[in-house]
Design a protein around this motif. Structure first.
Motif, PDB file in Angstrom:
ATOM      1  N   GLN A  64      29.530  40.429  57.627  1.00 50.23           N
ATOM      2  CA  GLN A  64      28.756  41.667  57.525  1.00 50.23           C
ATOM      3  C   GLN A  64      27.695  41.616  56.434  1.00 50.23           C
ATOM      4  O   GLN A  64      26.961  42.588  56.245  1.00 50.23           O
ATOM      5  N   GLY A  65      27.617  40.523  55.707  1.00 48.64           N
ATOM      6  CA  GLY A  65      26.591  40.397  54.666  1.00 48.64           C
ATOM      7  C   GLY A  65      26.873  41.237  53.439  1.00 48.64           C
ATOM      8  O   GLY A  65      25.951  41.793  52.825  1.00 48.64           O
ATOM      9  N   THR A  66      28.142  41.327  53.057  1.00 48.40           N
ATOM     10  CA  THR A  66      28.547  42.062  51.856  1.00 48.40           C
ATOM     11  C   THR A  66      28.951  41.080  50.766  1.00 48.40           C
ATOM     12  O   THR A  66      29.781  40.194  51.005  1.00 48.40           O
ATOM     13  N   ALA A  67      28.367  41.225  49.588  1.00 48.53           N
ATOM     14  CA  ALA A  67      28.701  40.351  48.467  1.00 48.53           C
ATOM     15  C   ALA A  67      30.120  40.644  47.981  1.00 48.53           C
ATOM     16  O   ALA A  67      30.575  41.791  48.026  1.00 48.53           O
ATOM     17  N   VAL A  68      30.805  39.609  47.497  1.00 56.45           N
ATOM     18  CA  VAL A  68      32.208  39.721  47.104  1.00 56.45           C
ATOM     19  C   VAL A  68      32.397  39.456  45.614  1.00 56.45           C
ATOM     20  O   VAL A  68      31.949  38.430  45.095  1.00 56.45           O
ATOM     21  N   ILE A  69      33.053  40.401  44.937  1.00 55.24           N
ATOM     22  CA  ILE A  69      33.492  40.228  43.553  1.00 55.24           C
ATOM     23  C   ILE A  69      35.016  40.171  43.582  1.00 55.24           C
ATOM     24  O   ILE A  69      35.660  41.006  44.217  1.00 55.24           O
ATOM     25  N   ILE A  70      35.581  39.202  42.879  1.00 52.17           N
ATOM     26  CA  ILE A  70      37.033  39.034  42.879  1.00 52.17           C
ATOM     27  C   ILE A  70      37.633  39.489  41.564  1.00 52.17           C
ATOM     28  O   ILE A  70      37.216  39.043  40.481  1.00 52.17           O
ATOM     29  N   ASN A  71      38.642  40.374  41.658  1.00 53.08           N
ATOM     30  CA  ASN A  71      39.400  40.787  40.481  1.00 53.08           C
ATOM     31  C   ASN A  71      40.807  40.180  40.524  1.00 53.08           C
ATOM     32  O   ASN A  71      41.206  39.588  41.519  1.00 53.08           O
ATOM     33  N   ARG A  72      41.531  40.298  39.454  1.00 57.90           N
ATOM     34  CA  ARG A  72      42.891  39.774  39.318  1.00 57.90           C
ATOM     35  C   ARG A  72      43.013  38.297  39.702  1.00 57.90           C
ATOM     36  O   ARG A  72      43.930  37.891  40.435  1.00 57.90           O
ATOM     37  N   PRO A  73      42.106  37.444  39.209  1.00 56.92           N
ATOM     38  CA  PRO A  73      42.157  36.015  39.582  1.00 56.92           C
ATOM     39  C   PRO A  73      43.349  35.278  38.997  1.00 56.92           C
ATOM     40  O   PRO A  73      43.735  34.222  39.512  1.00 56.92           O
ATOM     41  N   TYR A  77      41.225  25.712  36.927  1.00 60.62           N
ATOM     42  CA  TYR A  77      41.919  25.372  38.171  1.00 60.62           C
ATOM     43  C   TYR A  77      41.991  26.611  39.075  1.00 60.62           C
ATOM     44  O   TYR A  77      41.621  26.563  40.259  1.00 60.62           O
ATOM     45  N   PHE A  78      42.445  27.717  38.499  1.00 66.66           N
ATOM     46  CA  PHE A  78      42.601  28.949  39.285  1.00 66.66           C
ATOM     47  C   PHE A  78      41.250  29.510  39.730  1.00 66.66           C
ATOM     48  O   PHE A  78      41.106  29.974  40.862  1.00 66.66           O
ATOM     49  N   LEU A  79      40.269  29.472  38.836  1.00 66.63           N
ATOM     50  CA  LEU A  79      38.966  30.053  39.153  1.00 66.63           C
ATOM     51  C   LEU A  79      38.186  29.200  40.148  1.00 66.63           C
ATOM     52  O   LEU A  79      37.522  29.726  41.042  1.00 66.63           O
ATOM     53  N   LYS A  80      38.248  27.886  39.997  1.00 65.05           N
ATOM     54  CA  LYS A  80      37.520  27.022  40.932  1.00 65.05           C
ATOM     55  C   LYS A  80      38.093  27.113  42.349  1.00 65.05           C
ATOM     56  O   LYS A  80      37.347  26.990  43.341  1.00 65.05           O
ATOM     57  N   TYR A  81      39.394  27.326  42.454  1.00 65.09           N
ATOM     58  CA  TYR A  81      39.954  27.533  43.796  1.00 65.09           C
ATOM     59  C   TYR A  81      39.311  28.756  44.444  1.00 65.09           C
ATOM     60  O   TYR A  81      38.900  28.715  45.614  1.00 65.09           O
ATOM     61  N   ILE A  82      39.201  29.837  43.707  1.00 59.90           N
ATOM     62  CA  ILE A  82      38.590  31.063  44.223  1.00 59.90           C
ATOM     63  C   ILE A  82      37.121  30.836  44.566  1.00 59.90           C
ATOM     64  O   ILE A  82      36.642  31.219  45.642  1.00 59.90           O
ATOM     65  N   LEU A  83      36.398  30.205  43.657  1.00 62.96           N
ATOM     66  CA  LEU A  83      34.961  30.031  43.829  1.00 62.96           C
ATOM     67  C   LEU A  83      34.609  29.044  44.935  1.00 62.96           C
ATOM     68  O   LEU A  83      33.482  29.048  45.437  1.00 62.96           O
ATOM     69  N   SER A  84      35.551  28.210  45.315  1.00 62.64           N
ATOM     70  CA  SER A  84      35.281  27.266  46.401  1.00 62.64           C
ATOM     71  C   SER A  84      35.288  27.965  47.757  1.00 62.64           C
ATOM     72  O   SER A  84      34.912  27.372  48.765  1.00 62.64           O
ATOM     73  N   GLU A  85      35.699  29.223  47.778  1.00 65.24           N
ATOM     74  CA  GLU A  85      35.581  30.057  48.980  1.00 65.24           C
ATOM     75  C   GLU A  85      34.145  30.594  49.029  1.00 65.24           C
ATOM     76  O   GLU A  85      33.726  31.368  48.163  1.00 65.24           O
ATOM     77  N   ASN A 101      41.195  41.955  45.075  1.00 66.78           N
ATOM     78  CA  ASN A 101      42.072  40.960  44.470  1.00 66.78           C
ATOM     79  C   ASN A 101      42.175  39.707  45.337  1.00 66.78           C
ATOM     80  O   ASN A 101      42.234  39.771  46.562  1.00 66.78           O
ATOM     81  N   TYR A 102      42.213  38.549  44.669  1.00 68.17           N
ATOM     82  CA  TYR A 102      42.354  37.267  45.359  1.00 68.17           C
ATOM     83  C   TYR A 102      42.686  36.215  44.320  1.00 68.17           C
ATOM     84  O   TYR A 102      42.079  36.188  43.235  1.00 68.17           O
ATOM     85  N   SER A 103      43.656  35.379  44.618  1.00 67.00           N
ATOM     86  CA  SER A 103      44.006  34.294  43.696  1.00 67.00           C
ATOM     87  C   SER A 103      44.650  33.166  44.478  1.00 67.00           C
ATOM     88  O   SER A 103      44.956  33.309  45.669  1.00 67.00           O
ATOM     89  N   ILE A 104      44.893  32.065  43.801  1.00 68.02           N
ATOM     90  CA  ILE A 104      45.487  30.909  44.474  1.00 68.02           C
ATOM     91  C   ILE A 104      46.897  31.200  44.967  1.00 68.02           C
ATOM     92  O   ILE A 104      47.358  30.609  45.938  1.00 68.02           O
TER      93      ILE A 104
END
Length: 307
Positions: free
Chosen positions: A217-226, A256-264, A198-201
């Motif tokens: 560590q080179g682990t890909a990240v999928i975000i839930n509960r945006p 707005y909420f998703l682009k904040y997450i994706l800018s990480e 989970n991760y959100s603004i």
């Protein structure tokens, strides 16, 4: 500036009608591809926005809802989305995904992810087989250990399946801040291909260490509960987007909420769930165009805190 709903913003972009909220860069949006990031363990490119299926795809035999969900999948595909995330925990979602995608010509263009959510080695093996059957996949792109349930047992199974070519990747998931330390330890000790959390603004605990741990560590990240279970939309209901959103190619609160997450940069893909075609279009557009830089991220955060 007039406040626009998700539906209105989408209509504005697609119709280009005079007098509506249309910013020049959106006239070119249809020609742009969704952004991608590399999966660290292989270098494979994964589109930035995918689709979660919790609740939204638990359609059972509701034929009207299944038709609607077929449109969701097609609109997702048209806008460049590929990852579909499900779980045995999500009722009929796995079977609905399998039934609907099997009827599409683009069936093999999606990136299929599901989870193992049980205890015991044989129970896990059986559940994974059932999930693959329901989703109609002879090879699953990604199997994740749901909420770390009996993760040490399933770890051995998933590593063996990957070695045998039955799955492309394996990973671990959770959805609470309190799980982040445990996820970070698994990442450091076992180097999973993927981690989902989970991760959100407004829920930024992952910024303390987990995002950085995954990146290191080179682990890909999928975000839930945006969207924080919809609470972010309740917070912004009736509120106008700030005028400077035009510069960031943000046309709705969802973007707005998703682009904040994706800018990480550590984030590979975010998976908002929806059963509505116009919402999936809106969500997918967050993966198009520019993403906020560090100073713009701070500006976005300050504004959302102020309302």
């Amino acid at each position: 500036m007039k406040n626009y709903s998700r539906r209105q913003a989408i209509k504005s972009i697609s119709s280009l009608t005079a007098g509506t909220l249309v910013w020049p860069q959106y006239a070119l949006e249809a020609k742009k591809e969704m952004g991608h990031r590399k999966i660290p363990s292989t270098g494979e490119l994964l589109p930035l926005v995918g689709l979660g299926t919790w609740q939204s795809f638990d359609a059972g035999n509701d034929q009207d809802l299944r038709k609607q969900l077929t449109k969701v999948l097609l609109e997702m595909y048209k806008k460049g989305g590929r990852l579909i995330d499900s779980s045995p925990m999500y009722g009929s979602s796995e079977k609905v995904v399998g039934d609907l995608t099997s009827k599409l010509r683009v069936q093999d263009s999606f990136f299929y992810a599901t989870k193992v959510w049980t205890s015991g080695k044989q129970a896990g093996v059986d559940q994974i087989a059932q999930s693959m059957q329901k989703m109609k996949r002879s090879k699953m792109d990604l199997i994740q250990i749901h909420n770390l349930v009996d993760w040490k047992t399933h770890l051995a199974t998933l590593k063996e399946m990957k070695a045998q070519g039955q799955i492309g990747y394996w990973g671990v998931t959770h959805y609470t801040d309190s799980s982040h330390a445990a996820l970070a330890k698994v990442i450091k000790d076992e180097r999973p291909d993927f981690v989902q959390f989970n991760y959100s603004i407004m829920g930024r605990h992952a910024e303390k260490f987990l995002l950085n741990t995954a990146k290191e560590q080179g682990t890909a990240v999928i975000i839930n509960r945006p969207f924080e279970g919809g609470s972010l939309f309740r917070k912004t209901k009736g509120k106008a987007l700030p005028p400077w959103c035009a510069e960031l190619e943000i046309a709705s609160w969802a973007q707005y909420f998703l682009k904040y997450i994706l800018s990480e940069e550590a984030v590979n893909c975010v998976i908002p769930g929806t059963s509505k075609p116009h919402h999936v279009v809106d969500n997918m557009m967050a993966g198009h165009g520019k993403l906020p830089n560090l100073s713009e991220r701070k500006k976005m955060l300050a504004y959302i805190k102020s309302i």
